[in-house]
Write a protein that holds these residues in place. Structure first.
Motif, PDB file in Angstrom:
ATOM      1  N   ALA A 197      -3.735 -16.838  24.977  1.00 22.44           N
ATOM      2  CA  ALA A 197      -5.196 -16.967  25.033  1.00 22.44           C
ATOM      3  C   ALA A 197      -5.611 -18.435  25.052  1.00 22.44           C
ATOM      4  CB  ALA A 197      -5.833 -16.253  23.838  1.00 22.44           C
ATOM      5  N   HIS A 198      -4.955 -19.237  24.252  1.00 21.50           N
ATOM      6  CA  HIS A 198      -5.307 -20.655  24.153  1.00 21.50           C
ATOM      7  C   HIS A 198      -5.047 -21.389  25.472  1.00 21.50           C
ATOM      8  CE1 HIS A 198      -5.936 -24.484  22.100  1.00 21.50           C
ATOM      9  NE2 HIS A 198      -4.891 -24.924  22.788  1.00 21.50           N
ATOM     10  N   ASP A 221      -7.536 -23.841  17.020  1.00 22.44           N
ATOM     11  CA  ASP A 221      -6.395 -23.115  17.579  1.00 22.44           C
ATOM     12  C   ASP A 221      -5.109 -23.902  17.392  1.00 22.44           C
ATOM     13  OD1 ASP A 221      -7.830 -20.921  18.428  1.00 22.44           O
ATOM     14  OD2 ASP A 221      -7.581 -21.296  20.572  1.00 22.44           O
ATOM     15  N   ARG A 264     -12.755 -16.911  23.695  1.00 27.93           N
ATOM     16  CA  ARG A 264     -11.835 -16.471  22.632  1.00 27.93           C
ATOM     17  C   ARG A 264     -12.317 -15.180  21.982  1.00 27.93           C
ATOM     18  NH1 ARG A 264      -7.912 -16.534  21.473  1.00 27.93           N
ATOM     19  NH2 ARG A 264      -7.471 -17.678  19.597  1.00 27.93           N
ATOM     20  N   ALA A 266      -7.626 -20.401  28.040  1.00 25.11           N
ATOM     21  CA  ALA A 266      -8.929 -21.003  27.748  1.00 25.11           C
ATOM     22  C   ALA A 266      -8.942 -22.484  28.128  1.00 25.11           C
ATOM     23  CB  ALA A 266      -9.281 -20.822  26.274  1.00 25.11           C
ATOM     24  N   TRP A 319     -15.927 -21.833  25.112  1.00 28.10           N
ATOM     25  CA  TRP A 319     -14.645 -21.604  24.446  1.00 28.10           C
ATOM     26  C   TRP A 319     -14.768 -20.440  23.462  1.00 28.10           C
ATOM     27  CZ3 TRP A 319      -9.847 -23.846  24.956  1.00 28.10           C
ATOM     28  CH2 TRP A 319      -8.914 -23.525  23.972  1.00 28.10           C
ATOM     29  N   GLU A 363     -11.365 -12.430  24.290  1.00 23.22           N
ATOM     30  CA  GLU A 363      -9.920 -12.213  24.192  1.00 23.22           C
ATOM     31  C   GLU A 363      -9.585 -11.349  22.968  1.00 23.22           C
ATOM     32  OE1 GLU A 363      -7.006 -13.387  25.873  1.00 23.22           O
ATOM     33  OE2 GLU A 363      -8.374 -13.872  27.508  1.00 23.22           O
TER      34      GLU A 363
END
Length: 151
Positions: free
Chosen positions: A41-42, A3, A138, A45, A134, A141
């Protein structure tokens, strides 16, 4: 880390558009939406999956975790401000540059601090478990994002 590489590539694309005077609103908007979505999103997370287990292994983990979350809050605020402006406008660029600056510093601190130190304190089993969490986060998401765009 993947990411982080994507974030850096999208940030560089926006920088390139600014440097070359590309004021195509649709291109800026497209690159920005991708970057803003990835950042949202990152950061979620990181906060939900990584920070607590990784910072618990470090002497100043709680302080570093609070600082990282404060960076995230600054990023979110600038993303929100940019979304209120027309892509390519002076106010939009000011907000986007704020996002890029805060995020660049944040990624560097994270990669050389929290992530680097935190990973060494975790067993390989725990690291794999966090990696699976993770990836699942993701993936969800992305699925939810596709559903929203198709409506």
């Amino acid at each position: 880390m993947a990411d982080h590489r994507r974030i850096r590539r999208l940030s560089a694309a926006l920088d390139d558009m600014a440097r070359w005077g590309d004021d195509s609103g649709w291109m800026l908007a497209h690159a920005w939406v991708r970057l803003a979505s990835l950042l949202e999103a990152h950061t979620r997370a990181e906060e939900e999956i990584c920070y607590l287990p990784m910072s618990g292994c470090r002497p100043h983990g709680a302080r570093d975790r609070r600082a990282a979350i404060a960076d995230h809050d600054d990023i979110r605020e600038a993303v929100k401000e940019a979304s209120l402006q027309p892509p390519g406008s002076a106010l939009w660029w000011r907000a986007v540059r704020a996002v890029l600056a805060v995020n660049a510093g944040h990624l560097g601190r994270e990669e050389h601090g929290l992530l680097a130190d935190g990973l060494t304190g975790l067993s390989m089993t725990r690291r794999r478990e966090l990696g699976r969490q993770w990836c699942a986060f993701r993936s969800e998401e992305r699925r939810v994002g596709k559903e929203c765009r198709s409506r």
